[in-house]
Design a protein around this motif. Structure first.
Motif, PDB file in Angstrom:
ATOM      1  N   LEU A  44      46.197  37.438  49.089  1.00  0.00           N
ATOM      2  CA  LEU A  44      45.170  38.249  49.733  1.00  0.00           C
ATOM      3  C   LEU A  44      45.394  39.724  49.421  1.00  0.00           C
ATOM      4  O   LEU A  44      44.462  40.459  49.065  1.00  0.00           O
ATOM      5  N   HIS A  85      44.368  41.051  46.072  1.00  0.00           N
ATOM      6  CA  HIS A  85      42.926  41.237  45.907  1.00  0.00           C
ATOM      7  C   HIS A  85      42.370  42.251  46.909  1.00  0.00           C
ATOM      8  O   HIS A  85      41.164  42.301  47.159  1.00  0.00           O
ATOM      9  N   ILE A 119      42.480  42.440  50.063  1.00  0.00           N
ATOM     10  CA  ILE A 119      41.866  41.882  51.269  1.00  0.00           C
ATOM     11  C   ILE A 119      42.786  42.178  52.451  1.00  0.00           C
ATOM     12  O   ILE A 119      43.946  41.751  52.455  1.00  0.00           O
ATOM     13  N   GLU A 139      42.843  31.498  47.839  1.00  0.00           N
ATOM     14  CA  GLU A 139      41.752  31.383  46.868  1.00  0.00           C
ATOM     15  C   GLU A 139      40.503  30.783  47.499  1.00  0.00           C
ATOM     16  O   GLU A 139      39.375  31.215  47.213  1.00  0.00           O
ATOM     17  N   MET A 191      38.846  33.482  49.594  1.00  0.00           N
ATOM     18  CA  MET A 191      38.174  34.477  48.750  1.00  0.00           C
ATOM     19  C   MET A 191      36.904  33.917  48.134  1.00  0.00           C
ATOM     20  O   MET A 191      35.889  34.618  48.021  1.00  0.00           O
ATOM     21  N   PHE A 195      34.825  37.302  47.570  1.00  0.00           N
ATOM     22  CA  PHE A 195      35.622  38.468  47.231  1.00  0.00           C
ATOM     23  C   PHE A 195      36.046  38.395  45.777  1.00  0.00           C
ATOM     24  O   PHE A 195      36.344  37.335  45.263  1.00  0.00           O
ATOM     25  N   THR A 196      36.100  39.535  45.130  1.00  0.00           N
ATOM     26  CA  THR A 196      36.637  39.632  43.781  1.00  0.00           C
ATOM     27  C   THR A 196      37.663  40.744  43.739  1.00  0.00           C
ATOM     28  O   THR A 196      37.660  41.641  44.583  1.00  0.00           O
ATOM     29  N   SER A 197      38.508  40.689  42.751  1.00  0.00           N
ATOM     30  CA  SER A 197      39.552  41.718  42.604  1.00  0.00           C
ATOM     31  C   SER A 197      38.907  43.058  42.329  1.00  0.00           C
ATOM     32  O   SER A 197      37.972  43.186  41.558  1.00  0.00           O
TER      33      SER A 197
END
Length: 478
Positions: A64, A67, A69, A467, A470, A475-477
């Motif tokens: 998390l 990325h 988050i 994963e 996300m 969510f994306t990097s």
């Protein structure tokens, strides 16, 4: 990084020492705990919430964080690690039960800095007590000459030893996905199908893999056997110099300050589907609400409690299998009085007694004890609930006297007994070692019971849960 303690009532485990013993958490950790008065205000709406700071929860948090988050990682205990913990007693490092780290674990290679762990290596093989003598079994890839010398010893036939080499070739040519998704049978059935004799199954496979699986009947799935056999062939058995807890501590040190909250027990999880919110109620009455999702990363029995009343076949199967348990006893002696100096594992191949395996810990990692003292670990399979610690100690000493001699073993001093009720999940067939982490969008689970009952399986499971979260939240990097 800073770990935050939110409660003066840390989770009490059944392994607490007697008041007379100086028994503390591992002092080698670089992690510092803040007192409740030093803790920042508890955020009421963190991004994601991860419940459980064992290996799987730490892995989820790391993914998390990678990325960007935001998250909070909660744990009811006073330190990270879950079952992977080390305590100190009078200058000794005592891992909570028999635990060995295999360097070939693929997920661990991605997440851990092996150099910083200062891994101390076992001899790649074992000494087996059989017919009142010790006999050596060696990994032919790493100790070819020793393996060749042992070809005619009574630990199985010459054909058995050739089969071990061919079995190494069989597993190393397969990918991990192939192994973990292959057809399965109990390990004992696989060994017989491959042609191994009853002799080598009884003298070597039962104590060796029985000690890894905490299952001397070898009912564990052949998938896990093949995965471990491959890792053993390609890697080395080790201990971190500062105790097995150095592994979770290293993972925790990569997380942001204030993101781990210790002494914080979650007691229930509630979902608000209309607002896509998840709330976690803590034992002290506080409620945390997550807008992104909750990842439950506690061991299987605790996960079942958290999900009580909720339908979830991933963690609440209709027919539950009995968990794997173990007892680990620690002894000490003067270093100049122990009978061997090699960093090798000793196995009970006699088929008699209660000891499964033992080793001189300070032969492997001298840092586990004071300079003049040896640390000895003895492991039993099962909980032995009908026997007291004192009675077990007497029986173990009597049995080990037959291995090394009375005048040697009678001088050993008992340090501590650990009874680990939940050492591993039961992974006898049928299994699914690639379970989906998603309970429903916004709620996820991870742990070694969803993948393989190994350090690596826990790390993989944590990544998969992150994963899933996300993916669900798109969510994306950044």
């Amino acid at each position: 990084m800073t770990l935050i303690s939110l409660s003066t009532n840390p989770f009490s485990i059944s392994l607490s020492p007697s008041p007379k013993q100086r028994f503390n958490s591992n002092p080698h950790s670089s992690l510092q705990l803040s007192t409740p008065s030093q803790s920042p205000p508890l955020p009421k709406k963190p991004g994601a919430i991860v419940i459980g700071a064992g290996l799987s929860g730490l892995a989820a948090a790391i993914h998390l964080h990678s990325h960007n988050i935001p998250f909070l990682l909660l744990d009811s205990s006073d330190a990270v690690g879950g079952r992977v913990r080390t305590d100190t007693l009078d200058g000794f490092l005592l891992d909570r039960g028999f635990q060995i780290f295999i360097t070939a674990y693929p997920e661990a290679q991605k997440l851990l800095n092996y150099d910083s762990l200062n891994l101390q290596r076992f001899y790649s093989g074992a000494r087996i007590f059989y017919d009142n003598k010790f006999h050596t079994v060696a990994n032919p890839l790493l100790h070819f000459l020793d393996s060749a010398k042992s070809i005619t010893n009574p630990i199985g036939s010459v054909a058995d030893k050739v089969l071990i080499a061919s079995n190494i070739a069989r597993v190393v040519t397969k990918s991990d996905d192939e192994i973990l998704g292959s057809d399965e049978v109990p390990t004992i059935e696989l060994l017989k199908k491959l042609g191994f004799s009853d002799s080598i199954i009884g003298t070597f496979f039962r104590p060796f893999f029985g000690g890894i699986f905490f299952d001397t009947k070898l009912e564990t799935t052949s998938r896990l056997f093949d995965f471990i056999f491959k890792c053993l062939a390609l890697g080395e058995n080790t201990l971190p110099a500062n105790g097995i807890s150095a592994i979770p501590e290293q993972l925790a040190a990569t997380l942001p300050s204030g993101s781990i909250l210790l002494n914080t027990r979650a007691v229930s999880i509630d979902l608000n589907h209309s607002e896509s919110l998840q709330s976690v109620t803590l034992q002290n009455g506080d409620v945390l609400t997550s807008e992104l999702g909750v990842i439950v990363a506690v061991e299987e029995p605790e996960a079942v409690k958290l999900f009580a009343g909720k339908s979830n076949k991933r963690i609440n199967p209709v027919q539950r299998k009995p968990v794997r348990s173990t007892v680990c006893l620690y002894f000490t002696a003067n270093r100049d009085k122990i009978p061997v100096r090699e960093p090798i594992l000793f196995l009970n191949g006699s088929g008699k007694g209660i000891v499964n395996n033992m080793f001189f810990v300070t032969n492997v990692a001298p840092s586990y004890g004071p300079p003049d003292k040896a640390l000895i670990s003895v492991s039993l399979i099962g909980l032995f609930e009908g026997e007291s610690d004192d009675d077990l100690t007497v029986k173990v000493v009597e049995e080990i006297c037959g291995w090394f001699g009375e005048e040697v073993v009678r001088e050993w001093k008992h340090l501590r007994t650990y009874r680990i009720g939940f050492a591993q999940p039961n992974q006898s067939p049928p299994t699914n070692l690639k379970k989906d982490s998603r309970v429903e969008p916004g709620l996820y689970v991870c742990g070694d019971y969803l993948t393989s009952a190994t350090f690596d399986g826990a790390l993989v499971s944590g990544r998969r849960a992150a994963e899933c979260l996300m993916k669900d939240r798109a969510f994306t990097s950044v």
